[in-house]
Motif scaffolding. Sequence first.
Motif, PDB file in Angstrom:
ATOM      1  N   HIS A 152      16.977   4.773   2.445  1.00 44.01           N
ATOM      2  CA  HIS A 152      16.548   5.307   3.740  1.00 44.01           C
ATOM      3  C   HIS A 152      17.542   4.987   4.824  1.00 44.01           C
ATOM      4  CE1 HIS A 152      12.418   6.569   3.069  1.00 44.01           C
ATOM      5  NE2 HIS A 152      12.278   5.546   2.246  1.00 44.01           N
ATOM      6  N   SER A 153      17.749   5.952   5.681  1.00 51.42           N
ATOM      7  CA  SER A 153      18.244   5.612   7.000  1.00 51.42           C
ATOM      8  C   SER A 153      16.963   5.373   7.786  1.00 51.42           C
ATOM      9  CB  SER A 153      19.043   6.757   7.614  1.00 51.42           C
ATOM     10  OG  SER A 153      19.264   6.427   8.972  1.00 51.42           O
ATOM     11  N   ALA A 154      16.634   4.089   7.996  1.00 56.01           N
ATOM     12  CA  ALA A 154      15.419   3.749   8.745  1.00 56.01           C
ATOM     13  C   ALA A 154      15.629   3.956  10.232  1.00 56.01           C
ATOM     14  CB  ALA A 154      15.015   2.300   8.444  1.00 56.01           C
ATOM     15  N   THR A 155      16.857   4.304  10.582  1.00 53.81           N
ATOM     16  CA  THR A 155      17.205   4.696  11.945  1.00 53.81           C
ATOM     17  C   THR A 155      16.374   5.911  12.379  1.00 53.81           C
ATOM     18  OG1 THR A 155      19.455   4.055  11.322  1.00 53.81           O
ATOM     19  CG2 THR A 155      19.225   5.315  13.364  1.00 53.81           C
ATOM     20  N   LYS A 156      15.929   6.675  11.409  1.00 48.41           N
ATOM     21  CA  LYS A 156      15.265   7.955  11.682  1.00 48.41           C
ATOM     22  C   LYS A 156      13.742   7.768  11.742  1.00 48.41           C
ATOM     23  CE  LYS A 156      19.550   9.076  11.272  1.00 48.41           C
ATOM     24  NZ  LYS A 156      20.144   9.590  10.051  1.00 48.41           N
ATOM     25  N   PHE A 157      12.996   8.409  10.835  1.00 50.46           N
ATOM     26  CA  PHE A 157      11.533   8.423  10.959  1.00 50.46           C
ATOM     27  C   PHE A 157      10.885   7.044  10.849  1.00 50.46           C
ATOM     28  CE2 PHE A 157      12.450  12.794   9.661  1.00 50.46           C
ATOM     29  CZ  PHE A 157      11.779  13.487  10.652  1.00 50.46           C
TER      30      PHE A 157
ATOM     31  N   SER B  41      22.363  -0.596   8.316  1.00 52.78           N
ATOM     32  CA  SER B  41      22.314   0.838   8.628  1.00 52.78           C
ATOM     33  C   SER B  41      21.971   1.595   7.355  1.00 52.78           C
ATOM     34  CB  SER B  41      23.669   1.326   9.171  1.00 52.78           C
ATOM     35  OG  SER B  41      24.625   1.351   8.133  1.00 52.78           O
ATOM     36  N   GLY B  42      21.682   2.871   7.517  1.00 48.74           N
ATOM     37  CA  GLY B  42      21.453   3.712   6.335  1.00 48.74           C
ATOM     38  C   GLY B  42      22.689   3.725   5.446  1.00 48.74           C
ATOM     39  N   MET B  43      23.865   3.813   6.081  1.00 48.71           N
ATOM     40  CA  MET B  43      25.095   3.879   5.288  1.00 48.71           C
ATOM     41  C   MET B  43      25.382   2.574   4.543  1.00 48.71           C
ATOM     42  SD  MET B  43      25.892   6.935   5.298  1.00 48.71           S
ATOM     43  CE  MET B  43      27.027   6.540   3.972  1.00 48.71           C
ATOM     44  N   THR B  44      25.012   1.429   5.117  1.00 49.61           N
ATOM     45  CA  THR B  44      25.238   0.188   4.354  1.00 49.61           C
ATOM     46  C   THR B  44      24.249   0.096   3.193  1.00 49.61           C
ATOM     47  OG1 THR B  44      23.981  -1.077   5.996  1.00 49.61           O
ATOM     48  CG2 THR B  44      26.380  -1.226   6.116  1.00 49.61           C
TER      49      THR B  44
ATOM     50  N   LEU C 129      17.913   8.255  -4.696  1.00 44.01           N
ATOM     51  CA  LEU C 129      17.433   9.346  -3.855  1.00 44.01           C
ATOM     52  C   LEU C 129      17.367   8.905  -2.395  1.00 44.01           C
ATOM     53  CD1 LEU C 129      14.713  11.933  -4.668  1.00 44.01           C
ATOM     54  CD2 LEU C 129      14.650  10.805  -2.444  1.00 44.01           C
ATOM     55  N   ASP C 130      17.945   9.718  -1.536  1.00 41.69           N
ATOM     56  CA  ASP C 130      17.880   9.473  -0.089  1.00 41.69           C
ATOM     57  C   ASP C 130      16.600  10.128   0.427  1.00 41.69           C
ATOM     58  OD1 ASP C 130      18.150   9.568   2.701  1.00 41.69           O
ATOM     59  OD2 ASP C 130      20.324   9.788   2.617  1.00 41.69           O
ATOM     60  N   ASN C 131      15.635   9.281   0.789  1.00 43.84           N
ATOM     61  CA  ASN C 131      14.294   9.760   1.159  1.00 43.84           C
ATOM     62  C   ASN C 131      14.081   9.779   2.681  1.00 43.84           C
ATOM     63  OD1 ASN C 131      11.817  10.752   0.151  1.00 43.84           O
ATOM     64  ND2 ASN C 131      10.833   8.740   0.235  1.00 43.84           N
TER      65      ASN C 131
HETATM   66  C1  LIG Z   1      21.280   9.281   9.319  1.00 41.16           C
HETATM   67  C2  LIG Z   1      21.255   9.460   7.846  1.00 41.16           C
HETATM   68  C3  LIG Z   1      21.942   8.592   6.999  1.00 41.16           C
HETATM   69  C4  LIG Z   1      22.814   7.462   7.523  1.00 41.16           C
HETATM   70  O1  LIG Z   1      22.063   6.473   8.138  1.00 41.16           O
HETATM   71  P1  LIG Z   1      22.593   5.525   9.328  1.00 41.16           P
HETATM   72  O2  LIG Z   1      21.401   4.727   9.675  1.00 41.16           O
HETATM   73  O3  LIG Z   1      23.075   6.428  10.416  1.00 41.16           O
HETATM   74  O4  LIG Z   1      23.715   4.732   8.771  1.00 41.16           O
HETATM   75  C5  LIG Z   1      21.830   8.791   5.636  1.00 41.16           C
HETATM   76  N1  LIG Z   1      21.108   9.806   5.125  1.00 41.16           N
HETATM   77  C6  LIG Z   1      20.443  10.667   5.919  1.00 41.16           C
HETATM   78  C7  LIG Z   1      19.659  11.760   5.291  1.00 41.16           C
HETATM   79  C8  LIG Z   1      20.495  10.530   7.294  1.00 41.16           C
HETATM   80  O5  LIG Z   1      19.843  11.397   8.067  1.00 41.16           O
END
Ligand SMILES: *Cc1c(COP(=O)(O)O)cnc(C)c1O
Length: 390
Positions: free
Chosen positions: A203-208, A85-88, A181-183
């Motif tokens: 990255h949270s690759a869960t997103k874009f 996940s992004g958090m891990t 940096l969180d991109n």
């Molecule tokens: C969603 C998000 C996270 C966390 O990612 P997960 O995949 O939900 O663990 C971290 N940073 C940003 C900017 C996010 O939008």
Amino acid sequence: MGDNQEKKLSPQTNFATRLIHFGAEIDTHTGASSVPLYQASTFHHYSLDNPPEYDYTRSGNPTRQALEDYIAMLEGGTRGFAFSSGMTAISAAFMLLSAGDHVICTEDVYGGTYRLLSTIMSRMNIETTFVDMTQIEAVKAAWKPNTKAVFVETPSNPTLKITDIRELTDWAKEFGLLTMLDNTFMTPYHQRPIELGIDIVLHSATKFLGGHSDLLAGLAVVNSDSLGVRLKQIQNGLGNVLGVQDSWLLIRGMKTLQARMEFSEKSARVLAEWLDKHPAITQVFYPGLPNHPGRAIHEKQSLGYGAVVSFDTGSEENAKRVLARVKIPLVAVSLGAVESILSYPAMMSHAAMPREVRHQRGITDGLLRYSVGLEHIDDILADLAQAFEK
Ligand SMILES: *Cc1c(COP(=O)(O)O)cnc(C)c1O
């Protein structure tokens, strides 16, 4: 495999082409048109004297490796890592620190990162100061002799404040600080932080990057071999890797990153301008608006404004009415998908933040965050127009 060598693209190849021709797009054994799914936890040792390249999937898997190489190439780093996940991914990066260290972090950081730092890392005796990173002076003032790292999110979340990345990394280098940096909001299509001096991109690759609201994943890219070795030790030691099927699914999603980002961003610009003129809206946050205080800095370091627009409806009552009335967006946590997603930070992504802290950071009770998907912009606007009616 000499033929394969000839297929190597020049480093000048455009981003859109590299997204498709990333190196592992053709399986060299069979010519198959996608990365094979190596759904295996372990690998046979044909010879004990010559151990196989991969021996156990937590330590390495060819499908995950293809993804890790892919994101490293897109971000211009030396090595990539895929997490569950992004958090891990973010927490793994913080594991590079030790008890007694101090971190300086963007104040309106993603809610989960805030929670990690303020409730978990703090218990490990890693202390954080949250600062307004639009002001380099505030960052400098937060420095302590035990400061070891700076964590930045730009644009920030959800008020889309801009940090000057180059100014920050120039300063951090003087003090030998690790920069992360969180991109997630920009993706490497719009912003490549390693080129601006950042050490680790997350990255949270869960997103874009995934782009379809159907998978949870995190990615990290480092800018040096030595950091790569250290992060590899953490990924293998914690075992927080991305599964094989999800690695494959993420590669599939990433191929259309530019097509999706370009389309959504175009709509987001129209939406931001429309909201800016709408009488029901008190404030709009979008780095592409001429009145955004960070616009010039953002344009210096990014190739686009992204597809997330936040806006203030004036009150909790108004925000809740809009959420109840919209018919197009998913009303949900998350962002960066083919479908538009409307979220209510105060009660969703930033619910972990105490009310006073939230308000201080501009996350008001009327604030909504619109992640623009691939629907027709006219429909998106008409839907919001009816939702805003009193
Ligand atoms: C969603 C998000 C996270 C966390 O990612 P997960 O995949 O939900 O663990 C971290 N940073 C940003 C900017 C996010 O939008």
